[in-house]
Design a protein around this motif. Structure first.
Motif, PDB file in Angstrom:
ATOM      1  N   GLN A 233       8.029  26.678  12.693  1.00 42.41           N
ATOM      2  CA  GLN A 233       8.930  27.402  13.524  1.00 42.41           C
ATOM      3  C   GLN A 233       8.105  28.626  14.060  1.00 42.41           C
ATOM      4  O   GLN A 233       8.504  29.015  15.273  1.00 42.41           O
ATOM      5  CB  GLN A 233      10.056  28.025  12.831  1.00 42.41           C
ATOM      6  CG  GLN A 233      11.108  28.668  13.738  1.00 42.41           C
ATOM      7  CD  GLN A 233      12.367  29.176  13.140  1.00 42.41           C
ATOM      8  OE1 GLN A 233      12.681  28.586  12.103  1.00 42.41           O
ATOM      9  NE2 GLN A 233      13.384  30.018  13.813  1.00 42.41           N
ATOM     10  N   PHE A 234       7.347  29.332  13.441  1.00 41.23           N
ATOM     11  CA  PHE A 234       6.696  30.470  13.717  1.00 41.23           C
ATOM     12  C   PHE A 234       5.131  30.229  13.985  1.00 41.23           C
ATOM     13  O   PHE A 234       4.542  30.637  15.040  1.00 41.23           O
ATOM     14  CB  PHE A 234       6.687  31.690  12.730  1.00 41.23           C
ATOM     15  CG  PHE A 234       8.005  32.055  12.530  1.00 41.23           C
ATOM     16  CD1 PHE A 234       8.729  32.726  13.328  1.00 41.23           C
ATOM     17  CD2 PHE A 234       8.612  31.731  11.210  1.00 41.23           C
ATOM     18  CE1 PHE A 234       9.951  33.033  13.103  1.00 41.23           C
ATOM     19  CE2 PHE A 234      10.080  31.941  11.039  1.00 41.23           C
ATOM     20  CZ  PHE A 234      10.622  32.900  12.082  1.00 41.23           C
ATOM     21  N   GLY A 235       4.465  29.275  13.165  1.00 40.26           N
ATOM     22  CA  GLY A 235       3.096  29.154  13.236  1.00 40.26           C
ATOM     23  C   GLY A 235       2.693  28.337  14.750  1.00 40.26           C
ATOM     24  O   GLY A 235       1.842  28.710  15.154  1.00 40.26           O
ATOM     25  N   ILE A 236       3.341  27.379  14.749  1.00 44.91           N
ATOM     26  CA  ILE A 236       3.178  26.230  15.762  1.00 44.91           C
ATOM     27  C   ILE A 236       3.929  26.767  17.295  1.00 44.91           C
ATOM     28  O   ILE A 236       3.223  26.758  18.324  1.00 44.91           O
ATOM     29  CB  ILE A 236       3.665  24.837  15.213  1.00 44.91           C
ATOM     30  CG1 ILE A 236       2.691  24.387  14.614  1.00 44.91           C
ATOM     31  CG2 ILE A 236       3.544  24.010  16.785  1.00 44.91           C
ATOM     32  CD1 ILE A 236       2.912  23.107  13.944  1.00 44.91           C
ATOM     33  N   ILE A 237       5.129  27.018  16.875  1.00 44.88           N
ATOM     34  CA  ILE A 237       5.892  27.142  18.124  1.00 44.88           C
ATOM     35  C   ILE A 237       5.726  28.672  18.756  1.00 44.88           C
ATOM     36  O   ILE A 237       5.753  28.905  20.014  1.00 44.88           O
ATOM     37  CB  ILE A 237       7.672  27.403  17.907  1.00 44.88           C
ATOM     38  CG1 ILE A 237       8.011  25.889  17.572  1.00 44.88           C
ATOM     39  CG2 ILE A 237       8.366  27.778  19.012  1.00 44.88           C
ATOM     40  CD1 ILE A 237       9.290  25.859  17.170  1.00 44.88           C
ATOM     41  N   GLN A 238       5.257  29.543  17.788  1.00 47.40           N
ATOM     42  CA  GLN A 238       5.169  30.965  18.251  1.00 47.40           C
ATOM     43  C   GLN A 238       3.649  31.353  18.629  1.00 47.40           C
ATOM     44  O   GLN A 238       3.015  31.932  19.593  1.00 47.40           O
ATOM     45  CB  GLN A 238       6.150  32.132  17.753  1.00 47.40           C
ATOM     46  CG  GLN A 238       7.539  31.784  17.973  1.00 47.40           C
ATOM     47  CD  GLN A 238       8.409  32.847  17.098  1.00 47.40           C
ATOM     48  OE1 GLN A 238       8.081  33.764  16.949  1.00 47.40           O
ATOM     49  NE2 GLN A 238       9.757  32.446  17.141  1.00 47.40           N
ATOM     50  N   TYR A 239       2.970  31.306  17.344  1.00 43.05           N
ATOM     51  CA  TYR A 239       2.032  31.953  17.014  1.00 43.05           C
ATOM     52  C   TYR A 239       0.591  31.159  17.685  1.00 43.05           C
ATOM     53  O   TYR A 239      -0.428  31.844  17.985  1.00 43.05           O
ATOM     54  CB  TYR A 239       1.403  31.787  15.733  1.00 43.05           C
ATOM     55  CG  TYR A 239       2.302  33.086  14.859  1.00 43.05           C
ATOM     56  CD1 TYR A 239       2.536  34.198  15.443  1.00 43.05           C
ATOM     57  CD2 TYR A 239       2.630  33.102  13.595  1.00 43.05           C
ATOM     58  CE1 TYR A 239       3.691  35.317  14.854  1.00 43.05           C
ATOM     59  CE2 TYR A 239       3.375  33.897  12.932  1.00 43.05           C
ATOM     60  CZ  TYR A 239       3.915  34.942  13.628  1.00 43.05           C
ATOM     61  OH  TYR A 239       4.550  35.844  12.884  1.00 43.05           O
ATOM     62  N   VAL A 240       0.944  29.823  18.032  1.00 47.01           N
ATOM     63  CA  VAL A 240       0.073  29.193  18.876  1.00 47.01           C
ATOM     64  C   VAL A 240      -0.194  29.792  20.038  1.00 47.01           C
ATOM     65  O   VAL A 240      -1.267  29.979  20.734  1.00 47.01           O
ATOM     66  CB  VAL A 240       0.172  27.841  18.761  1.00 47.01           C
ATOM     67  CG1 VAL A 240      -0.800  26.965  19.741  1.00 47.01           C
ATOM     68  CG2 VAL A 240      -0.057  26.887  17.382  1.00 47.01           C
ATOM     69  N   ILE A 241       0.801  30.142  20.573  1.00 47.46           N
ATOM     70  CA  ILE A 241       1.029  30.724  22.070  1.00 47.46           C
ATOM     71  C   ILE A 241       0.537  31.972  22.062  1.00 47.46           C
ATOM     72  O   ILE A 241      -0.328  32.568  22.870  1.00 47.46           O
ATOM     73  CB  ILE A 241       2.278  30.751  22.587  1.00 47.46           C
ATOM     74  CG1 ILE A 241       2.934  29.233  22.455  1.00 47.46           C
ATOM     75  CG2 ILE A 241       2.393  31.220  23.902  1.00 47.46           C
ATOM     76  CD1 ILE A 241       2.150  28.160  23.335  1.00 47.46           C
ATOM     77  N   SER A 242       0.702  32.827  20.760  1.00 45.49           N
ATOM     78  CA  SER A 242       0.368  34.115  20.706  1.00 45.49           C
ATOM     79  C   SER A 242      -1.378  34.294  20.671  1.00 45.49           C
ATOM     80  O   SER A 242      -2.068  35.116  21.247  1.00 45.49           O
ATOM     81  CB  SER A 242       0.957  34.899  19.522  1.00 45.49           C
ATOM     82  OG  SER A 242       2.297  34.816  19.569  1.00 45.49           O
ATOM     83  N   PHE A 243      -1.975  33.296  19.806  1.00 45.46           N
ATOM     84  CA  PHE A 243      -3.246  33.112  19.729  1.00 45.46           C
ATOM     85  C   PHE A 243      -3.863  32.694  21.157  1.00 45.46           C
ATOM     86  O   PHE A 243      -5.004  33.544  21.726  1.00 45.46           O
ATOM     87  CB  PHE A 243      -3.766  32.125  18.809  1.00 45.46           C
ATOM     88  CG  PHE A 243      -3.468  32.401  17.275  1.00 45.46           C
ATOM     89  CD1 PHE A 243      -3.683  33.804  16.794  1.00 45.46           C
ATOM     90  CD2 PHE A 243      -3.139  31.677  16.452  1.00 45.46           C
ATOM     91  CE1 PHE A 243      -3.643  34.253  15.557  1.00 45.46           C
ATOM     92  CE2 PHE A 243      -2.719  32.012  15.278  1.00 45.46           C
ATOM     93  CZ  PHE A 243      -3.063  33.311  14.487  1.00 45.46           C
ATOM     94  N   ALA A 244      -3.317  32.084  21.830  1.00 43.18           N
ATOM     95  CA  ALA A 244      -3.743  31.585  23.053  1.00 43.18           C
ATOM     96  C   ALA A 244      -3.718  33.093  24.180  1.00 43.18           C
ATOM     97  O   ALA A 244      -4.828  33.197  24.973  1.00 43.18           O
ATOM     98  CB  ALA A 244      -2.967  30.551  23.880  1.00 43.18           C
ATOM     99  N   ALA A 245      -2.848  33.793  24.097  1.00 43.82           N
ATOM    100  CA  ALA A 245      -2.511  34.954  24.765  1.00 43.82           C
ATOM    101  C   ALA A 245      -3.541  35.902  24.420  1.00 43.82           C
ATOM    102  O   ALA A 245      -4.374  36.453  25.434  1.00 43.82           O
ATOM    103  CB  ALA A 245      -1.269  35.665  24.504  1.00 43.82           C
ATOM    104  N   SER A 246      -3.842  35.863  23.223  1.00 43.32           N
ATOM    105  CA  SER A 246      -4.915  36.949  22.565  1.00 43.32           C
ATOM    106  C   SER A 246      -6.602  36.391  23.342  1.00 43.32           C
ATOM    107  O   SER A 246      -7.340  37.296  23.713  1.00 43.32           O
ATOM    108  CB  SER A 246      -5.228  36.907  21.092  1.00 43.32           C
ATOM    109  OG  SER A 246      -4.073  37.700  20.656  1.00 43.32           O
ATOM    110  N   PHE A 247      -6.649  35.254  23.050  1.00 47.71           N
ATOM    111  CA  PHE A 247      -7.914  34.707  23.651  1.00 47.71           C
ATOM    112  C   PHE A 247      -8.026  35.080  25.419  1.00 47.71           C
ATOM    113  O   PHE A 247      -9.091  35.609  25.771  1.00 47.71           O
ATOM    114  CB  PHE A 247      -8.175  33.251  23.573  1.00 47.71           C
ATOM    115  CG  PHE A 247      -8.772  32.693  22.232  1.00 47.71           C
ATOM    116  CD1 PHE A 247     -10.038  32.599  22.179  1.00 47.71           C
ATOM    117  CD2 PHE A 247      -7.830  32.910  21.079  1.00 47.71           C
ATOM    118  CE1 PHE A 247     -10.679  32.050  20.729  1.00 47.71           C
ATOM    119  CE2 PHE A 247      -8.312  32.470  19.706  1.00 47.71           C
ATOM    120  CZ  PHE A 247     -10.040  32.116  19.586  1.00 47.71           C
TER     121      PHE A 247
END
Length: 1008
Positions: A233-247
């Motif tokens: 719920q958090f790692g795949i759905i949200q944090y993958v996108i957050s990491f992409a945003a940080s990059f």
């Protein structure tokens, strides 16, 4: 015929029964709430509200194509997609029940006899059809919502893991695990409720791999399953996108590269890592790692459906929620940022003292060449917190509810024990168990029962048992017995389900525990996790259908319990047949027979007609401001799908506070020109002028709106207030506002007819009704200032009063909408509903409006029933105005139209009030026969309602529903007076006797 073939036929038989049921009871057009948005977005490939449902949009788009060139059939075929998805759920539920039953009653290597096949198929038939006819599931099956497809995903995923379990000894059994992973990924693009099946899936795997588990192992796996659920719920759905945003932020803002380069690098890195992990797991023969890697890949592959939203956002469609055209906005979109945070395990109470504010993160927006700051995320610091805060909202209406429900005084600080009491009594008891009982015990009516009291309760039909909770049930009133949702199951589906659960736990503790886990996680766990506030806009039973699905499995297995515990002395085959027959009559048959009439929407089209009414009652090229779901989403459907009145610009004030929505309003949409907004994008971009507070500068006179705009948009420090941190903000210096009016301009544009020229005000003066201004209000002020009366302006009559900005004295009802007219305020008008623009309102009600077959429809849902009262009030307002102006011929036509289209049945207390005032107008028209008939009908209804409340009061020895008693007695007393005033002596005396008899019954319990 072998077992496999019978099982296949049985499943498809259930599918056909369910599909026919849903198609026969299907809503023929758009429904209320989110359906209009989903249909519109699917038809034109637009972007729905957070967190999106791209898979639903794609599937609905395919079904919409079946309408061919007939746009009026688009909604019907989209609704068909829900019906077939729901029937598919029943198909896979049948196979799930038979798989569990077979596993329990057939030992490994044992021959499957005819009597056991009969029992297994009977269990599947009973459980699957019981769920098919359950109240909450049936409701979603006949409209274009996400929950039908969400249920299908849940059913397929759980069936898939059982399929793996049955083939685990075969070489290629792991393909079923990968199928489950992919379906889980797909389900994210439908609704995240499906993720709650993860703990049950993990336990299926664990018990298969560990035939003799111990409690320590079970406890460890339980916590692992919670961790996996959180990871997805958090790692795949949200944090993958957050990491992409940080990059991407680093690549764009630090390295100076173009937008998207960081995302591309991150994607290559992620894909490369997954490929390496899969290759490494194969080379090193690490099966567990290989499964984890493949699971992750397939979850992400299914999750990739969200690319649709980003692609379509780039096209800037009319409905473009959140404008997810960059990675930062997409991250906030899937994280549901606009809905805010709620404390879960530890946090504040509703009256915790705020001691400060702390920053919790940065908000980033996409600029022209790089990412820019758009403000900060922050949260309050509280002086006191508690574990498991359930009563946390500090909105006034919520605070009042908490205190009234729990009996708190103003000084009481809720403790952990208080919060637990509230969790179990209200959030679990009232807002979950009530729904559960609706589905498997019976339902009293379709009234909103969130507040407790006499409405919206569960009701079994066993009157002595119902009386224990609800008081004397001997003389049930019309509001219950005439309500189509008055469904009595006599506890039978519940009893059969409990029998099935006991039998299951006795015969197979592991599988029963897994179903129990599924039941808890899709029911009570959602209650705890959502931590919902009270006074929701609608009932939320659709959120818990997963737990009803799990219980339906036990209803099916109840066939074996009935067989073993009641028919022990019969032959096994006869016992199986009789147990199946009894369970069929005790669950699905009684549920279908009781529930058909309140789920049959085939002859009502109120939502569609109301949406068309909103648009067609507007003058050409109008601007129509709406606010809520039901005065917006169906209207979107009418415009976007059926292309009705494309010249009208619909502006939803709930969304008008966002920069992306204002951007859309500045562009042409359909045949509607851009709105007259002069604001520059940088003046309202995210993080700029989000909210500007009122600061009283003691300005007595009314200030021209243009001057107020200049102050609110000023970049000069002297027009701002300095905050404690040194930052400067624009403020609203006065609430006394004015808009100069050019009478000739008003006449030239046709805003006011020439015969009313003398009524035009030289300026509109009003007092703004809020302590702050949002950027949406700023844009609305801009429109008012620069529209120059060139485009007619309307506000939906269904919105909260505060959304009218204090302009009430200039808003004239023309039916569903109120039109802004610059007329001199009429001091004789004391109530807003008396301010009517008679000529257009007469035309709308008599010639323009459709009424959705509400008079003859088999059943009206709660919103449609509310619309009956709303339209009744419009007829009253029009009739009163016409009679006051002496237009008797037109008045009689309006009265005839009322009887032609408005149901005679009472749907609510408010309709009693509306009917009373309509009766008064009939008396004024000297239409004595119809007036007396209405009085008698209303009095009869009131008498039955009050008789029931008196019975309940006597049985409980305290006054029941005091507000209702006072309301009904008040209007009965008014009817005594009105019949006497219009010289209907006999009727008046009869009503007076009825009134006095009822007063005597309530006197022992009433004070004052």
């Amino acid at each position: 015929m072998n077992y496999s073939r019978i099982n296949t036929i049985g499943g498809w038989l259930c599918f056909i029964i369910a599909a026919l049921t849903y198609i026969l009871t299907l809503d023929q057009s758009v429904s209320f709430w989110d359906c209009g948005e989903f249909i519109s977005s699917a038809f034109r490939m637009e972007v729905v509200h957070q967190p999106g449902a791209p898979i639903v949009s794609m599937i609905q788009r395919l079904f919409s194509a079946l309408a061919l060139s007939d746009k009026t059939k688009v909604a019907y075929f989209v609704n068909i997609s829900s019906a077939l998805a729901s029937a598919g759920t029943i198909l896979f539920l049948f196979w799930t029940i038979t798989a569990l039953a077979k596993k329990t009653v057939i030992k490994k290597g044992e021959e499957i006899t005819n009597q056991k096949i009969t029992g297994i198929m009977g269990a599947g038939l009973v459980g699957a059809l019981a769920y098919a006819f359950s109240d909450s599931f049936w409701f979603s099956a006949v409209e274009a919502e996400v929950y039908a497809m969400s249920s299908l995903c849940t059913a397929v995923v759980f069936w898939g893991i059982l399929k793996w379990e049955s083939q685990t000894d075969e070489p290629k059994s792991d393909r079923w695990l990968l199928f489950v992973a992919y379906m889980m990924g797909i389900s994210i693009g439908v609704h995240i409720l499906n993720l709650l099946t993860i703990p049950a899936l993990i336990f299926v795997y664990y018990f298969k791999k560990n035939p003799s588990p111990n409690w320590q192992g079970i406890l460890k796996v339980f916590f692992v399953s919670i961790a996996v659920l959180a990871l997805v719920q958090f790692g795949i759905i949200q944090y993958v996108i957050s990491f992409a945003a940080s990059f991407d932020y680093f690549f764009v803002n630090t390295l100076g590269l173009g937008f998207g380069t960081g995302i591309l690098f991150f994607a290559v890195l992620l894909i490369g890592s997954l490929i390496y992990g899969i290759r490494y797991s194969i080379l090193k023969n690490k099966r567990a790692l290989n499964l984890v890697m493949l699971f992750t890949v397939l979850l992400l592959f299914g999750y990739s459906s969200f690319a649709l939203l980003i692609i379509r956002a780039q096209a800037k469609p009319n409905l473009n929620n959140y404008n997810v055209d960059n990675v930062f906005s997409f991250s906030r979109y899937v994280s549901r940022d606009q809905y805010g945070d709620r404390p879960l395990l530890y946090g504040e109470n509703y009256n915790s003292e705020k001691t400060g504010i702390k920053e919790t993160g940065k908000i980033i927006r996409k600029g022209d060449k790089k990412y820019e700051p758009a403000g900060t995320k922050s949260e309050y610091i509280f002086a006191d917190k508690t574990l498991l805060p359930r009563m946390y909202s500090d909105k006034p209406e919520h605070i009042n509810f908490y205190k009234n429900y729990m009996g708190f005084d103003d000084e009481h600080k809720p403790t952990l024990l208080d919060n637990l009491k509230y969790l179990f009594s209200f959030q679990t008891g009232q807002m979950y168990m009530r729904y559960f009982m609706w589905n498997f015990v019976g339902r009293q009516d379709n009234e909103d029962g969130q507040f407790g009291g006499k409405d919206g309760n569960w009701l079994s039909g066993v009157k002595p048992l119902d009386a224990i909770r609800l008081g004397n049930q001997q003389n049930l009133p019309p509001s219950i017995v005439e309500n189509k949702a008055y469904n009595r199951f006599f506890f039978l589906p519940l009893i059969i389900g409990l029998v099935g659960a006991l039998w299951h736990f006795k015969r197979n503790q592991k599988d029963a525990g897994i179903i129990g886990l599924l039941f808890v996680f899709t029911g009570i766990a959602i209650v705890v996790y959502l931590n919902s506030v009270p006074i929701e806009p609608r009932e939320r039973d659709y959120a818990y259908v997963g737990s009803f699905y799990a219980f339906a499995i036990w209803i099916g297995l109840g066939v074996f319990g009935v067989k073993e515990w009641i028919f022990q002395k019969l032959t096994p085959l006869r016992a199986s047949i009789l147990a199946t027959a009894i369970a069929l009559f005790g669950a699905p048959i009684i549920m279908a027979s009781q529930g058909w009439d309140d789920h049959d929407r085939s002859d009502s089209h109120v939502a569609r007609d109301m949406s068309v009414n909103y648009l067609k009652s507007c003058a050409p090229n109008a601007i129509l401001f709406t606010y809520g779901d039901n005065d917006t989403y169906p209207v979107w459907y009418a415009q976007e799908v059926e292309n009705i009145r494309p010249d009208v610009r619909v502006v939803n004030l709930s969304l008008f506070t966002t920069d992306w929505y204002i951007d859309g309003m500045r562009k042409k949409q359909n045949e509607s020109a851009p709105l007259p907004i002069t604001l520059k994008h940088e003046q309202y971009v995210e993080g700029t002028r989000d909210i500007m507070y009122y600061q009283d500068y003691k300005i007595a006179q009314h200030i021209e709106l243009q001057e107020i705009l200049d102050v609110l948009l000023s970049d000069h420090d002297e027009d701002k207030v300095t905050m404690t941190d040194g930052s400067k903000y624009n403020v609203l210096p006065t609430k006394n506002l004015k808009l100069a009016v050019n009478p000739q301009q008003v006449l030239d544009t046709g805003t006011v007819p020439k015969e009313d020229a003398g009524k035009i005000a030289s300026s509109m003066e009003w007092t703004y009704n809020s302590n702050f201004v949002t950027k949406g209000t700023l844009a609305l002020f801009d429109i008012l200032t620069h529209n120059n009366w060139e485009r007619p302006i309307y506000f939906s009559g269904a919105m909260p009063n505060e959304q009218y900005l204090g302009l009430n004295q200039y808003l004239y009802s023309e039916g569903l909408n109120k039109r802004l007219l610059p007329l001199k305020p009429d001091t004789a008008i004391k109530q807003d509903f008396d301010r009517v623009n008679l000529k257009p309102m007469y035309n709308n009600l008599m010639n323009v409006y459709g009424f959705g077959n509400m008079k003859y429809a088999n059943h009206l849902d709660r919103q449609s029933a509310d619309d009956v009262t709303m339209l009744s009030n419009m007829f009253n307002g029009l009739l009163t105005g016409l009679i006051n102006e002496g237009k008797i011929a037109e008045s009689k036509k309006v009265a005839n139209k009322y009887f032609e289209v408005i149901p005679a049945k009472f749907y609510s207390m408010r309709q009693v009030m509306s009917t009373y005032y309509f009766t008064e107008n009939l008396y004024r028209l000297n239409d004595l026969n119809r007036a007396n008939a209405m009085i008698k009908t209303t009095a009869g209804y009131i008498n039955k309602e009050l008789t029931h409340l008196a019975d309940v009061s006597e049985s409980k020895n305290q006054l029941s529903s005091e507000q209702d008693v006072r309301f009904y007695l008040g209007y009965l007393g008014q009817m005594v007076k009105i019949t006497e005033a219009f010289k209907q002596g006999s009727l008046s005396r009869s009503l007076e006797k009825q009134y006095n008899d009822l007063i005597l019954r309530f006197t022992p319990f009433a004070a004052g």
